[in-house]
Design a protein around this motif. Structure first.
Motif, PDB file in Angstrom:
ATOM      1  N   TYR A   1      32.350 -13.464  20.795  1.00  0.00           N
ATOM      2  CA  TYR A   1      31.633 -12.189  20.667  1.00  0.00           C
ATOM      3  C   TYR A   1      30.235 -12.387  20.083  1.00  0.00           C
ATOM      4  O   TYR A   1      30.047 -13.079  19.079  1.00  0.00           O
ATOM      5  N   ARG A   2      29.263 -11.756  20.715  1.00  0.00           N
ATOM      6  CA  ARG A   2      27.879 -11.711  20.232  1.00  0.00           C
ATOM      7  C   ARG A   2      27.341 -10.303  20.438  1.00  0.00           C
ATOM      8  O   ARG A   2      27.674  -9.641  21.420  1.00  0.00           O
ATOM      9  N   PHE A   3      26.492  -9.854  19.518  1.00  0.00           N
ATOM     10  CA  PHE A   3      25.826  -8.566  19.697  1.00  0.00           C
ATOM     11  C   PHE A   3      24.387  -8.689  19.228  1.00  0.00           C
ATOM     12  O   PHE A   3      24.128  -8.947  18.051  1.00  0.00           O
ATOM     13  N   GLU A   4      23.474  -8.506  20.143  1.00  0.00           N
ATOM     14  CA  GLU A   4      22.050  -8.524  19.812  1.00  0.00           C
ATOM     15  C   GLU A   4      21.379  -7.323  20.469  1.00  0.00           C
ATOM     16  O   GLU A   4      21.641  -6.999  21.626  1.00  0.00           O
ATOM     17  N   ARG A   5      20.529  -6.674  19.698  1.00  0.00           N
ATOM     18  CA  ARG A   5      19.765  -5.546  20.206  1.00  0.00           C
ATOM     19  C   ARG A   5      18.315  -5.738  19.765  1.00  0.00           C
ATOM     20  O   ARG A   5      18.050  -6.078  18.609  1.00  0.00           O
ATOM     21  N   ALA A   6      17.398  -5.522  20.664  1.00  0.00           N
ATOM     22  CA  ALA A   6      15.973  -5.651  20.345  1.00  0.00           C
ATOM     23  C   ALA A   6      15.544  -4.454  19.518  1.00  0.00           C
ATOM     24  O   ALA A   6      15.241  -3.376  20.042  1.00  0.00           O
ATOM     25  N   THR A   7      15.547  -4.612  18.197  1.00  0.00           N
ATOM     26  CA  THR A   7      15.243  -3.508  17.297  1.00  0.00           C
ATOM     27  C   THR A   7      14.770  -4.045  15.966  1.00  0.00           C
ATOM     28  O   THR A   7      15.111  -5.176  15.585  1.00  0.00           O
ATOM     29  N   ALA A   8      13.991  -3.232  15.283  1.00  0.00           N
ATOM     30  CA  ALA A   8      13.557  -3.592  13.933  1.00  0.00           C
ATOM     31  C   ALA A   8      14.515  -3.060  12.877  1.00  0.00           C
ATOM     32  O   ALA A   8      14.326  -3.298  11.690  1.00  0.00           O
ATOM     33  N   ILE A   9      15.563  -2.344  13.304  1.00  0.00           N
ATOM     34  CA  ILE A   9      16.530  -1.767  12.372  1.00  0.00           C
ATOM     35  C   ILE A   9      17.647  -2.785  12.156  1.00  0.00           C
ATOM     36  O   ILE A   9      18.420  -3.073  13.081  1.00  0.00           O
TER      37      ILE A   9
ATOM     38  N   ALA B   1      19.268  -2.218  27.209  1.00  0.00           N
ATOM     39  CA  ALA B   1      18.894  -3.631  27.091  1.00  0.00           C
ATOM     40  C   ALA B   1      19.903  -4.455  26.304  1.00  0.00           C
ATOM     41  O   ALA B   1      19.685  -5.650  26.077  1.00  0.00           O
ATOM     42  N   ASP B   2      21.011  -3.870  25.878  1.00  0.00           N
ATOM     43  CA  ASP B   2      22.020  -4.625  25.135  1.00  0.00           C
ATOM     44  C   ASP B   2      22.567  -5.781  25.972  1.00  0.00           C
ATOM     45  O   ASP B   2      22.530  -5.752  27.208  1.00  0.00           O
ATOM     46  N   VAL B   3      23.137  -6.765  25.272  1.00  0.00           N
ATOM     47  CA  VAL B   3      23.724  -7.917  25.951  1.00  0.00           C
ATOM     48  C   VAL B   3      24.831  -7.471  26.908  1.00  0.00           C
ATOM     49  O   VAL B   3      24.968  -7.991  28.015  1.00  0.00           O
ATOM     50  N   CYS B   4      25.635  -6.492  26.491  1.00  0.00           N
ATOM     51  CA  CYS B   4      26.721  -6.005  27.334  1.00  0.00           C
ATOM     52  C   CYS B   4      26.162  -5.107  28.439  1.00  0.00           C
ATOM     53  O   CYS B   4      25.576  -4.056  28.161  1.00  0.00           O
ATOM     54  N   GLU B   5      26.358  -5.505  29.676  1.00  0.00           N
ATOM     55  CA  GLU B   5      25.854  -4.734  30.810  1.00  0.00           C
ATOM     56  C   GLU B   5      26.964  -4.052  31.594  1.00  0.00           C
ATOM     57  O   GLU B   5      26.734  -3.506  32.669  1.00  0.00           O
ATOM     58  N   ASP B   6      28.181  -4.058  31.065  1.00  0.00           N
ATOM     59  CA  ASP B   6      29.318  -3.445  31.737  1.00  0.00           C
ATOM     60  C   ASP B   6      29.035  -1.956  31.965  1.00  0.00           C
ATOM     61  O   ASP B   6      28.818  -1.212  30.998  1.00  0.00           O
ATOM     62  N   PRO B   7      29.056  -1.469  33.198  1.00  0.00           N
ATOM     63  CA  PRO B   7      28.721  -0.061  33.451  1.00  0.00           C
ATOM     64  C   PRO B   7      29.740   0.927  32.910  1.00  0.00           C
ATOM     65  O   PRO B   7      29.453   2.122  32.816  1.00  0.00           O
ATOM     66  N   ALA B   8      30.936   0.447  32.537  1.00  0.00           N
ATOM     67  CA  ALA B   8      31.952   1.338  31.973  1.00  0.00           C
ATOM     68  C   ALA B   8      31.835   1.463  30.459  1.00  0.00           C
ATOM     69  O   ALA B   8      32.484   2.330  29.863  1.00  0.00           O
ATOM     70  N   VAL B   9      31.017   0.619  29.833  1.00  0.00           N
ATOM     71  CA  VAL B   9      30.913   0.567  28.377  1.00  0.00           C
ATOM     72  C   VAL B   9      29.635   1.266  27.916  1.00  0.00           C
ATOM     73  O   VAL B   9      28.533   0.908  28.344  1.00  0.00           O
TER      74      VAL B   9
END
Length: 435
Positions: A189-197, A124-132
């Motif tokens: 650059y942005r990084f968001e992950r749906a997490t409580a951590i 579910a990360d913002v980055c959906e690149d299949p190589a990453v």
């Protein structure tokens, strides 16, 4: 490793590694020699895969992805053998080529798949690149491959991999990106992950906590893959400054690209000046030390983390750009209760990490402590690591300071390579003493 074929050391490579391990055993004891011999072979056969076209892919151990940082550090013990093993030199060259290919694909990512497989740490990360595998931007992910390329070139004289695409363009990309992130507020650059951590995502819509412009370059995450509390990681900036000097040498002597060399040297100096102006803070008793992170707005962290680049590791990864007096004072703090991630128990004492539980020491940090210490300290710490493997014959990620049978990650190749590097340095000490 799927369609990859495990790397097969040839007779010459096996002979070199076996002889070195046996010599380690003679100057320490047989069990340490056996641990080193097994680890030196296992890193090659169990983590390195070769594709049909000859491309290599290096997993970090128990995770099926290739980290730019880990794949460099895993190869560190083998660098001393490159002049005597053409196979190992070929392997390092193929790893560098793969690393630079990854950076050309996405300079913000820290870990990659072996092709566009679609595997992700978190789908579910913002980055959906299949190589990453994961797009946690870490400054050291750009610096480590440059230092590996520089070491290969200096030790073997090989230049083809530096002249071939995509290397020249990647070196330009590294300089441009580190410079762009001196002004992070304008970065895409942005990084968001749906997490409580909180260490697994960035605040402010994925931009990270606020920072001022300081001359340093911004990093989203630490080499532990934990989010930075403040955006300027000091060991990463000094490591980048050192790597930029290596890049400038390549640009000058191999690529004959004087503008790139000049920009790299200028940027290196800016990073060092930024650290001196903002990253040196009063330590216990008011003695100047390096902070671990700062934001240029008054926020700072006095701590260190087991993962490298760390403050403790600066003589290894940034020897020409650090301030020796400031580092010496910093080392005293890192290896004391003033560092909130320094732990001591009945069996172990050393540096841990917020990435793992309290009262866990990391063998990586023990190896680094030895490598920047005296010969006697190296022997003591080598023994400590060997004696706390819980009888598994493996070097773990972190170990409980009171109970070595309680540990994280039963197979962590980076830790095993650092153990081997420490053991081989103990061997170097002994050879120098005898001479």
């Amino acid at each position: 490793m799927g369609t990859l074929t495990p790397f097969a050391p040839d007779a010459r490579t096996r002979e070199l590694l076996t002889d070195a391990a046996e010599e380690v055993g003679r100057v320490t004891d047989g069990r340490i020699g056996d641990l080193v011999g097994r680890a030196l072979l296992a890193t090659l056969t169990d983590t390195v895969g070769v594709g049909p076209s000859g491309q290599v892919f290096v997993i970090t151990g128990d995770i099926p992805a290739m980290w730019l940082r880990d794949s460099t550090t895993q190869l560190t013990p083998y660098l001393r053998f490159l002049e005597r093993s053409g196979q190992l030199a070929d392997l390092v060259e193929q790893v560098v080529r793969r690393q630079f290919g990854f950076i050309a694909h996405d300079p913000y990512a820290n870990a990659f798949n072996d092709g566009p497989t679609g595997a992700h740490y978190e789908p579910a990360d913002v980055c959906e690149d299949p190589a990453v595998w994961e797009q946690k931007y870490e400054v050291d992910s750009l610096a480590y491959p440059i230092t590996l390329a520089h070491a290969l070139w200096r030790r073997t004289g090989r230049t083809g991999f530096l002249l071939d695409a995509p290397t020249p363009g990647v070196l330009r990309t590294v300089v441009d990106q580190l410079r762009a992130e001196q002004r992070h507020d304008t970065s895409p650059y942005r990084f968001e992950r749906a997490t409580a951590i909180p260490t697994e995502t960035l605040p402010r819509g994925g931009r990270g906590s606020p920072v001022a412009e300081t001359g340093m370059t911004w990093s989203a995450f630490r080499p532990s893959d934990d989010a930075c509390t403040f955006g300027y990681n000091i060991p990463a900036n000094l490591f980048a400054a050192e790597a930029l000097l290596a890049l400038a040498e390549i640009a000058t002597e191999v690529l004959q690209d004087m503008p790139l060399a000049g920009e790299a040297r200028t940027l290196s100096a800016e990073l060092v000046a930024g650290v001196q102006a903002h990253g040196v803070v009063p330590g216990p008793g008011g003695v100047p030390i390096y902070a671990y992170e700062v934001d240029g707005l008054g926020g700072s962290l006095i701590m260190d983390d087991a993962n490298t680049p760390s403050l403790l590791s600066l003589p290894l990864i940034a020897p020409t750009v650090l301030d020796p007096a400031v580092w010496a004072a910093t080392r005293d703090v890192v290896l004391s209760p003033a560092n909130p991630y320094w732990f001591e128990g009945s069996v172990l004492r050393g540096v841990g990490s917020p990435h793992t539980r309290d009262r866990r020491v990391w063998p990586i940090a023990l190896a680094v402590e030895g490598l920047v210490g005296t010969p006697a300290e190296r022997r003591r710490l080598l023994r400590m690591i060997a004696d706390t493997d819980a009888g598994t014959g493996r070097v773990h990620e972190s170990i409980d300071v009171d109970d070595p049978t309680v540990y994280s990650r039963p197979w962590f190749s980076w830790a095993e390579s650092m153990f081997c590097e420490l053991a081989l340095t103990v061997l170097d000490d002994e050879r120098a003493r005898v001479v």
